[in-house]
Design a protein around this motif. Structure first.
Motif, PDB file in Angstrom:
ATOM      1  N   ASP A 167       1.017  -2.242  -4.790  1.00 42.55           N
ATOM      2  CA  ASP A 167       0.015  -1.225  -4.903  1.00 42.55           C
ATOM      3  C   ASP A 167      -1.198  -2.246  -5.593  1.00 42.55           C
ATOM      4  O   ASP A 167      -1.181  -1.743  -7.010  1.00 42.55           O
TER       5      ASP A 167
ATOM      6  N   GLY B  72      -0.238   4.732  -0.029  1.00 42.32           N
ATOM      7  CA  GLY B  72      -0.541   6.255  -0.387  1.00 42.32           C
ATOM      8  C   GLY B  72      -0.072   7.514   0.641  1.00 42.32           C
ATOM      9  O   GLY B  72       1.353   7.007   1.050  1.00 42.32           O
TER      10      GLY B  72
ATOM     11  N   GLY C 216       0.895  -0.235  14.383  1.00 49.90           N
ATOM     12  CA  GLY C 216       1.450   1.003  14.467  1.00 49.90           C
ATOM     13  C   GLY C 216       1.234   2.150  15.169  1.00 49.90           C
ATOM     14  O   GLY C 216       0.859   3.144  14.601  1.00 49.90           O
TER      15      GLY C 216
ATOM     16  N   LYS D 100      -2.264   1.129  12.544  1.00 50.51           N
ATOM     17  CA  LYS D 100      -3.592   1.468  13.229  1.00 50.51           C
ATOM     18  C   LYS D 100      -4.813   1.550  12.498  1.00 50.51           C
ATOM     19  O   LYS D 100      -4.648   2.578  11.470  1.00 50.51           O
ATOM     20  N   PRO D 101      -6.270   1.500  12.547  1.00 50.22           N
ATOM     21  CA  PRO D 101      -6.548   0.104  13.638  1.00 50.22           C
ATOM     22  C   PRO D 101      -5.993  -0.964  13.242  1.00 50.22           C
ATOM     23  O   PRO D 101      -5.304  -1.848  12.015  1.00 50.22           O
TER      24      PRO D 101
ATOM     25  N   THR E 247      -8.413  -3.991   4.345  1.00 52.28           N
ATOM     26  CA  THR E 247      -7.330  -5.369   4.160  1.00 52.28           C
ATOM     27  C   THR E 247      -5.968  -5.536   5.379  1.00 52.28           C
ATOM     28  O   THR E 247      -5.249  -6.079   4.635  1.00 52.28           O
ATOM     29  N   HIS E 248      -6.379  -4.469   5.896  1.00 53.39           N
ATOM     30  CA  HIS E 248      -5.630  -4.936   7.107  1.00 53.39           C
ATOM     31  C   HIS E 248      -5.018  -6.556   7.654  1.00 53.39           C
ATOM     32  O   HIS E 248      -4.022  -6.601   7.274  1.00 53.39           O
TER      33      HIS E 248
ATOM     34  N   ILE F 191       0.136   7.374   4.758  1.00 53.37           N
ATOM     35  CA  ILE F 191       1.533   6.810   5.439  1.00 53.37           C
ATOM     36  C   ILE F 191       2.174   6.154   5.101  1.00 53.37           C
ATOM     37  O   ILE F 191       2.857   6.283   5.655  1.00 53.37           O
ATOM     38  N   ALA F 192       2.381   5.587   3.763  1.00 47.92           N
ATOM     39  CA  ALA F 192       3.399   5.078   3.577  1.00 47.92           C
ATOM     40  C   ALA F 192       4.658   5.582   3.379  1.00 47.92           C
ATOM     41  O   ALA F 192       6.117   4.958   3.519  1.00 47.92           O
TER      42      ALA F 192
ATOM     43  N   THR G 165      -9.407   7.688   1.843  1.00 44.23           N
ATOM     44  CA  THR G 165     -10.274   6.679   1.729  1.00 44.23           C
ATOM     45  C   THR G 165     -11.241   6.238   3.197  1.00 44.23           C
ATOM     46  O   THR G 165     -11.711   4.735   3.013  1.00 44.23           O
TER      47      THR G 165
ATOM     48  N   GLY H 224       0.916  -0.957  -0.377  1.00 46.58           N
ATOM     49  CA  GLY H 224       0.138  -0.010  -0.072  1.00 46.58           C
ATOM     50  C   GLY H 224       1.128   1.444  -0.090  1.00 46.58           C
ATOM     51  O   GLY H 224       2.550   1.567   1.106  1.00 46.58           O
TER      52      GLY H 224
ATOM     53  N   ASP I  74     -10.173   5.502  13.428  1.00 49.26           N
ATOM     54  CA  ASP I  74      -9.262   6.053  13.128  1.00 49.26           C
ATOM     55  C   ASP I  74      -8.243   6.936  14.314  1.00 49.26           C
ATOM     56  O   ASP I  74      -6.881   6.923  14.433  1.00 49.26           O
TER      57      ASP I  74
ATOM     58  N   CYS J  10       0.316  -0.404   5.114  1.00 47.25           N
ATOM     59  CA  CYS J  10      -0.438   1.050   4.744  1.00 47.25           C
ATOM     60  C   CYS J  10      -1.668   1.052   4.022  1.00 47.25           C
ATOM     61  O   CYS J  10      -1.832   2.018   3.265  1.00 47.25           O
TER      62      CYS J  10
HETATM   63  N1  LIG Z   1       0.128   6.019  12.287  1.00 45.37           N
HETATM   64  C1  LIG Z   1      -0.318   7.258  11.773  1.00 45.37           C
HETATM   65  O1  LIG Z   1      -0.324   8.034  11.980  1.00 45.37           O
HETATM   66  C2  LIG Z   1      -1.459   7.128  10.482  1.00 45.37           C
HETATM   67  C3  LIG Z   1      -1.675   8.351   9.990  1.00 45.37           C
HETATM   68  C4  LIG Z   1      -2.457   7.995   8.709  1.00 45.37           C
HETATM   69  C5  LIG Z   1      -2.903   6.555   8.525  1.00 45.37           C
HETATM   70  N2  LIG Z   1      -2.834   5.677   9.119  1.00 45.37           N
HETATM   71  C6  LIG Z   1      -3.023   4.547   8.553  1.00 45.37           C
HETATM   72  O2  LIG Z   1      -2.808   3.710   7.350  1.00 45.37           O
HETATM   73  C7  LIG Z   1      -3.965   3.214   6.360  1.00 45.37           C
HETATM   74  C8  LIG Z   1      -3.506   3.899   4.837  1.00 45.37           C
HETATM   75  O3  LIG Z   1      -3.761   5.461   4.947  1.00 45.37           O
HETATM   76  P1  LIG Z   1      -3.972   5.746   4.212  1.00 45.37           P
HETATM   77  O4  LIG Z   1      -4.175   7.533   4.567  1.00 45.37           O
HETATM   78  O5  LIG Z   1      -2.346   5.869   3.495  1.00 45.37           O
HETATM   79  O6  LIG Z   1      -4.438   5.942   2.610  1.00 45.37           O
HETATM   80  P2  LIG Z   1      -4.322   5.494   1.367  1.00 45.37           P
HETATM   81  O7  LIG Z   1      -6.322   4.969   1.179  1.00 45.37           O
HETATM   82  O8  LIG Z   1      -3.603   6.913   1.387  1.00 45.37           O
HETATM   83  O9  LIG Z   1      -3.748   4.401   0.964  1.00 45.37           O
HETATM   84  C9  LIG Z   1      -3.702   3.003   1.141  1.00 45.37           C
HETATM   85  C10 LIG Z   1      -2.838   2.508  -0.100  1.00 45.37           C
HETATM   86  O10 LIG Z   1      -3.885   1.146   0.051  1.00 45.37           O
HETATM   87  C11 LIG Z   1      -3.923  -0.133  -1.484  1.00 45.37           C
HETATM   88  N3  LIG Z   1      -4.495  -1.144  -1.401  1.00 45.37           N
HETATM   89  C12 LIG Z   1      -5.110  -0.958  -0.788  1.00 45.37           C
HETATM   90  N4  LIG Z   1      -4.861  -2.356  -0.685  1.00 45.37           N
HETATM   91  C13 LIG Z   1      -3.958  -3.435  -0.763  1.00 45.37           C
HETATM   92  C14 LIG Z   1      -3.755  -4.271  -1.108  1.00 45.37           C
HETATM   93  N5  LIG Z   1      -3.826  -5.382  -0.954  1.00 45.37           N
HETATM   94  N6  LIG Z   1      -2.480  -4.617  -1.610  1.00 45.37           N
HETATM   95  C15 LIG Z   1      -1.596  -3.727  -2.279  1.00 45.37           C
HETATM   96  N7  LIG Z   1      -2.212  -2.390  -2.137  1.00 45.37           N
HETATM   97  C16 LIG Z   1      -3.173  -2.548  -1.163  1.00 45.37           C
HETATM   98  C17 LIG Z   1      -4.170   1.164  -1.983  1.00 45.37           C
HETATM   99  O11 LIG Z   1      -4.624   1.207  -3.554  1.00 45.37           O
HETATM  100  C18 LIG Z   1      -4.242   3.141  -1.755  1.00 45.37           C
HETATM  101  O12 LIG Z   1      -2.755   2.780  -2.268  1.00 45.37           O
HETATM  102  C19 LIG Z   1      -4.709   3.536   7.401  1.00 45.37           C
HETATM  103  O13 LIG Z   1      -5.522   2.451   8.293  1.00 45.37           O
HETATM  104  C20 LIG Z   1      -4.637   4.687   8.289  1.00 45.37           C
HETATM  105  O14 LIG Z   1      -5.837   4.847   9.842  1.00 45.37           O
HETATM  106  C21 LIG Z   1      -1.954   6.212   9.876  1.00 45.37           C
END
Ligand SMILES: NC(=O)c1ccc[n+]([C@@H]2O[C@H](COP(=O)([O-])OP(=O)(O)OC[C@H]3O[C@@H](n4cnc5c(N)ncnc54)[C@H](O)[C@@H]3O)[C@@H](O)[C@H]2O)c1
Length: 372
Positions: free
Chosen positions: A49, A26, A138, A112-113, A93-94, A28-29, A179, A24, A193, A88
């Motif tokens: 991704d 997006g 995380g 997280k979550p 899909t976690h 947070i990655a 998302t 993933g 969240d 990420c």
């Molecule tokens: N720890 C933190 O501070 C923090 C901050 C923001 C988000 N998060 C968590 O991180 C996670 C992602 O958030 P985000 O904002 O990056 O979301 P996002 O939607 O920007 O990115 C998620 C990505 O995962 C990809 N994806 C989904 N299923 C997949 C799979 N099976 N294989 C490969 N790629 C796949 C999607 O296409 C997307 O590009 C969430 O669970 C969110 O709660 C944590």
């Protein structure tokens, strides 16, 4: 906490770099990759991704070279010899990504979550146990010295027997129109969240007692309103506000509230009441699991009611996110145990699951965590 990794399966890595894959790519990655880049003993070898071309563009933007790309987590895990993955992906899909990685003997840093439902979290924990691999969740606010201070105070006995906790926080108005606002991808809204952070702040401090029952409420008046959320209302179908009354083992009650949007600056500070003292932890305007200002400790001293300000602790060098990643890498490299163990966060997830179930049913529900 029990170390779930059987000692005979613990492996260490030396003489080469730790091989990491990103699932993933997006928002947070970016923070994961930037933190791994600060670790000279790590190489990011692969990324996946499900959106074509996204991982390639992501790595180019983040200036990481020599990465192999895959259309989903499955191909990447099958084709690469990975030591660890950062998951990420969005919440929905976690579980499938974590289970797949663990079943293939790969250590997991899971954002997280934990998951969306308790059932999913149980399945992930079972895969973890069977694999003997590391699964860490995380929660970077855990690395904050203020959080460690809250735990220290609670566990020192200064507060006496803790019997009531009010926690939560949130924003007057900030709905993340990504998302995060669709059930299909996020599963849950604010309760998962940012609710998971406020639960971790207090439950981590008191040793994660078992939850027994919950009466929960969720709503989504702002997110679904074109007036308050013109950009996202049409897609919005999760919660933007949640409240709950949770009974915990040990005769403790937890009063919880969390918000992405409301007509108020904060639903209140975090308060921990004990028979010998109390602690007030100021909320932040934009709740993200951190402490919003100096905490106050209330106690009687020489028969008089007194209060003491606890100055904010110094920020840790390199930031919380680096330490979250570094602690995972250290555990993978040295065969250590998970920095943020699933045995604790499954309780966090059980409460979120209970709040959602109770809100749907409109009545109090029991929380039962199955044997792992
Ligand atoms: N720890 C933190 O501070 C923090 C901050 C923001 C988000 N998060 C968590 O991180 C996670 C992602 O958030 P985000 O904002 O990056 O979301 P996002 O939607 O920007 O990115 C998620 C990505 O995962 C990809 N994806 C989904 N299923 C997949 C799979 N099976 N294989 C490969 N790629 C796949 C999607 O296409 C997307 O590009 C969430 O669970 C969110 O709660 C944590």
């Amino acid at each position: 906490m029990e170390d779930k990794v059987p000692s005979e399966t613990k492996q260490t890595i030396s003489g080469r770099k730790v091989r990491i894959g990103i699932i993933g790519t997006g928002g947070i990655a970016e923070a994961h990759v930037q933190a791994y880049k600060k670790c000279p003993d790590v190489e990011i070898v692969a990324a996946s991704d499900i959106i074509p071309g996204k991982a390639e563009a992501f790595m180019k933007r983040n200036e990481v070279e020599g990465v192999r790309f895959y259309p989903s987590h499955k191909e990447m895990i099958e084709c690469e010899e990975l030591d660890g993955v950062s998951i990420c992906t969005y919440n929905a899909t976690h579980a499938e990504c974590a289970i797949y990685a663990l079943e293939h003997g790969v250590n997991v840093m899971l954002e997280k979550p934990f998951t969306v439902t308790l059932d999913e979290a149980v399945e992930v924990c079972r895969a973890e146990k069977k694999s003997g691999k590391i699964l860490t969740i995380g929660f970077q606010p855990r690395m904050d010295n203020n959080m460690k201070m809250i735990k220290k105070i609670c566990q020192s006995g200064e507060l006496g027997k803790i019997y009531y906790i009010q926690t939560g926080g949130g924003r007057r108005r900030f709905i993340p129109n990504s998302t995060f606002i669709e059930k299909r991808t996020a599963g849950v809204g604010a309760v998962g969240d940012i609710g998971c952070y406020s639960l971790d702040m207090v439950l981590g401090a008191i040793g994660y007692p078992k939850p027994l029952t919950v009466s929960g409420y969720t709503s989504g008046y702002f997110g679904a309103s074109p007036k308050y959320n013109p950009a996202g209302a049409a897609r919005f179908n999760v919660d933007d506000f949640s409240a709950a009354f949770i009974r915990l083992e040990g005769d403790i009650v937890l009063d919880f509230r969390i918000s992405w949007a409301m007509h108020l600056d904060t639903p209140g500070d975090t308060v921990i009441l004990g028979t010998e003292g109390a602690l007030r932890i100021p909320s932040t305007e934009c709740w993200n699991g951190t402490v919003g200002g100096p905490m106050k400790l209330y106690r009687d001293i020489a028969g008089e009611q007194a209060e003491m300000e606890i100055p904010l602790c110094a920020k840790i060098p390199e930031g919380l996110f680096y330490h979250k990643i570094r602690s995972f890498v250290n555990a993978v490299k040295n065969g250590g145990s998970a920095p943020v163990p699933s045995s604790e966060i499954i309780i966090n997830q059980a409460i979120i699951d209970g709040i959602v179930r109770s809100a749907e049913l409109g009545k109090e529900v029991d929380i039962v965590i199955p044997e792992i």
